[in-house]
Design an enzyme around this catalytic site. Structure first.
Site, PDB file in Angstrom:
ATOM      1  N   LYS A  10      -2.538   0.387   6.119  1.00  0.00           N
ATOM      2  CA  LYS A  10      -3.555  -0.054   7.083  1.00  0.00           C
ATOM      3  C   LYS A  10      -3.438  -1.532   7.455  1.00  0.00           C
ATOM      4  O   LYS A  10      -3.811  -1.927   8.547  1.00  0.00           O
ATOM      5  CB  LYS A  10      -4.952   0.248   6.558  1.00  0.00           C
ATOM      6  CG  LYS A  10      -5.290   1.730   6.643  1.00  0.00           C
ATOM      7  CD  LYS A  10      -6.780   1.969   6.605  1.00  0.00           C
ATOM      8  CE  LYS A  10      -7.118   3.405   6.943  1.00  0.00           C
ATOM      9  NZ  LYS A  10      -6.642   4.366   5.938  1.00  0.00           N
ATOM     10  N   GLU A  31     -15.357  -0.481  12.353  1.00  0.00           N
ATOM     11  CA  GLU A  31     -16.155   0.527  11.669  1.00  0.00           C
ATOM     12  C   GLU A  31     -15.281   1.122  10.581  1.00  0.00           C
ATOM     13  O   GLU A  31     -14.059   1.094  10.671  1.00  0.00           O
ATOM     14  CB  GLU A  31     -16.640   1.604  12.638  1.00  0.00           C
ATOM     15  CG  GLU A  31     -15.745   2.816  12.775  1.00  0.00           C
ATOM     16  CD  GLU A  31     -14.503   2.580  13.621  1.00  0.00           C
ATOM     17  OE1 GLU A  31     -14.549   1.749  14.544  1.00  0.00           O
ATOM     18  OE2 GLU A  31     -13.479   3.233  13.330  1.00  0.00           O
ATOM     19  N   SER A  90       1.656   6.811   1.940  1.00  0.00           N
ATOM     20  CA  SER A  90       0.825   5.875   2.719  1.00  0.00           C
ATOM     21  C   SER A  90       0.000   4.924   1.874  1.00  0.00           C
ATOM     22  O   SER A  90      -0.344   3.831   2.328  1.00  0.00           O
ATOM     23  CB  SER A  90      -0.084   6.659   3.665  1.00  0.00           C
ATOM     24  OG  SER A  90      -0.862   7.600   2.950  1.00  0.00           O
TER      25      SER A  90
HETATM   26  C1  LIG Z   1      -6.731   5.728   5.952  1.00  0.00           C
HETATM   27  C2  LIG Z   1      -5.599   6.325   5.219  1.00  0.00           C
HETATM   28  C3  LIG Z   1      -4.882   7.428   5.717  1.00  0.00           C
HETATM   29  C4  LIG Z   1      -5.263   8.144   6.971  1.00  0.00           C
HETATM   30  O1  LIG Z   1      -5.182   7.414   8.137  1.00  0.00           O
HETATM   31  P1  LIG Z   1      -3.994   7.625   9.185  1.00  0.00           P
HETATM   32  O2  LIG Z   1      -4.454   6.839  10.351  1.00  0.00           O
HETATM   33  O3  LIG Z   1      -3.913   9.105   9.471  1.00  0.00           O
HETATM   34  O4  LIG Z   1      -2.766   7.119   8.566  1.00  0.00           O
HETATM   35  C5  LIG Z   1      -3.783   7.895   5.018  1.00  0.00           C
HETATM   36  N1  LIG Z   1      -3.428   7.330   3.840  1.00  0.00           N
HETATM   37  C6  LIG Z   1      -4.103   6.291   3.311  1.00  0.00           C
HETATM   38  C7  LIG Z   1      -3.648   5.727   2.010  1.00  0.00           C
HETATM   39  C8  LIG Z   1      -5.211   5.758   3.977  1.00  0.00           C
HETATM   40  O5  LIG Z   1      -5.879   4.729   3.428  1.00  0.00           O
END
Ligand SMILES: *Cc1c(COP(=O)(O)O)cnc(C)c1O
Length: 397
Positions: free
Chosen positions: A93, A115, A381
């Site tokens: 993020k 938000e 992610s």
């Molecule tokens: C917020 C988040 C997501 C989901 O958001 P995307 O916009 O779909 O990437 C996925 N993995 C993690 C670790 C997150 O914090």
């Protein structure tokens, strides 16, 4: 043939039939300003120099592309993990929040609003505001504030003001409404940082561009490791779709690369407690763009469910709706239980505790038949520290 049929929207912000800017009249000026300026700003040398040095020195990029030997052996193929979990603040993020704060500065903005649902995007936004000494206001549903106390504490320590949204279901949707109201009332000095590839044009394109550093690095790192820039598969979980957009971006026009997106099936796609938007959604408008939306017969948005707060969203970015509708992307889904099992599997095979969101992508590996010489890249992610309470519950601790 155009080289950007899937990657970039047309001038009106459409990816195929999805996208655009469906916004109240009173927001036109703000969105118009962004639309007119973002491309020239983010491609300028001054911007790119600062963004690239902060990606390196602050976020910690490039993140490693890790050949996961024991996980690969389990699936009898070659699996590489793109380690976004090693970014500062624990997920991808920050790539986007950092890009947007540098943009906001160049637009002369003095105040940032955002938000947040689970608080992850709120933390990333509060982080870059602290970095730049810019005022930060985060809207958050009252119910989410109670459920996500550690992230609320982080945002406050970082100097952000967290304002509870007390209307409706007191969750993300209501926080979004409050943020939009704030932006309408403060059009001159305020930038609104959206956290995924959703929202009115140009947000989906802007966020995807900032996250595209993920696939830019993958190509380079894969070339070093395998001699080829192209994997056979790229896996990513999808909430709004920003980490998937970043992981897919530089592969969308490479037809040999299978793009595999994994949504949250919650208790099961047909259970009524799910967030599997491409399975359940119909075309509709959500958060300012036309996309696939989980909704009732008469168009009311359905409350989604996922064990992972980051995937608990009733829509999907327009780029992904188009990848789905065109058949370019493969969309799978994983249940809460499958995701938790996949998290334990990775932890015990590789010593990496993944975020619950990323665990959905890992669970998706079980749904595809791989060949021995396939090269599979999976976007990890985020890290699992924030999810320890859920994991401990699963262990019966
Ligand atoms: C917020 C988040 C997501 C989901 O958001 P995307 O916009 O779909 O990437 C996925 N993995 C993690 C670790 C997150 O914090």
């Amino acid at each position: 043939m155009s080289t950007t049929i899937y990657q970039q929207p047309d001038a009106q912000g459409y990816y195929g039939q999805f996208g655009g800017a469906y916004i109240p009249e009173m927001l036109h000026r703000n969105v118009e300003e962004l639309r007119n300026q973002y491309r020239s700003i983010i491609t300028s040398k001054d911007f790119r120099d600062e963004y690239q040095s902060l990606l390196r020195d602050y976020v910690g990029r490039p993140t490693p592309l890790y050949p996961a030997a024991r996980l690969s052996a389990q699936f009898n193929t070659n699996i590489y993990l793109k380690r976004e979990d090693l970014c500062h603040t624990g997920s991808h993020k920050l790539n986007n929040a950092l890009g947007q704060i540098l943009l906001a500065q160049r637009l002369g903005k003095k105040r940032i609003i955002a938000e947040t649902g689970a608080g992850q995007h709120g933390v990333a936004t509060a982080t870059v505001c602290a970095l730049k000494g810019i005022e930060c206001i985060v809207y958050m549903g009252e119910k989410d504030i109670q459920r996500q106390a550690p992230n609320v504490a982080r945002m406050k320590m970082l100097g952000a003001t967290v304002i509870p949204a007390t209307s409706g279901s007191k969750t993300l949707k209501d926080a979004t409404n409050e943020a939009i109201r704030d932006w309408i009332n403060n059009p001159n000095d305020t930038h609104y940082i959206i956290g995924s590839v959703v929202g009115p044009h140009p947000y989906p394109d802007m966020v995807a561009t900032f996250q595209s550093v993920i696939s830019e690095e993958i190509r380079k790192q894969l070339k070093e490791k395998t001699g080829s820039e192209l994997p056979t598969h790229v896996f990513a979980c999808v909430g709004g779709g920003s980490n998937a957009a970043g992981a897919f971006y530089h592969f969308t026009e490479e037809q040999t690369v299978k793009l595999v997106a994994v949504e949250a099936a919650g208790h099961g796609v047909e259970s009524g407690l799910s967030a599997a938007t491409t399975r359940l959604g119909k075309p509709g408008v959500l958060h300012g763009s036309k996309s696939l939306v989980m909704q009732t017969e008469d168009g009311q948005v359905v409350e989604p469910h996922s064990i992972s707060a980051g995937l608990d969203y009733p829509g999907i970015g327009p780029m992904h709706a188009n990848l789905f509708a065109s058949g370019r992307g493969t969309f799978l889904s994983a249940t809460d239980e499958e995701a938790v099992r996949a998290a334990f599997n990775l932890t015990q095979l590789e010593g990496i505790i993944p975020a619950l969101e990323s665990s959905h992508a890992l669970a998706g590996l079980h749904q595809v038949d791989f060949k021995k010489d396939d090269v599979v890249v999976l976007c990890l992610s985020g890290r699992g520290d924030k999810d320890m309470a859920t994991y401990m519950q699963a262990m019966g601790v």
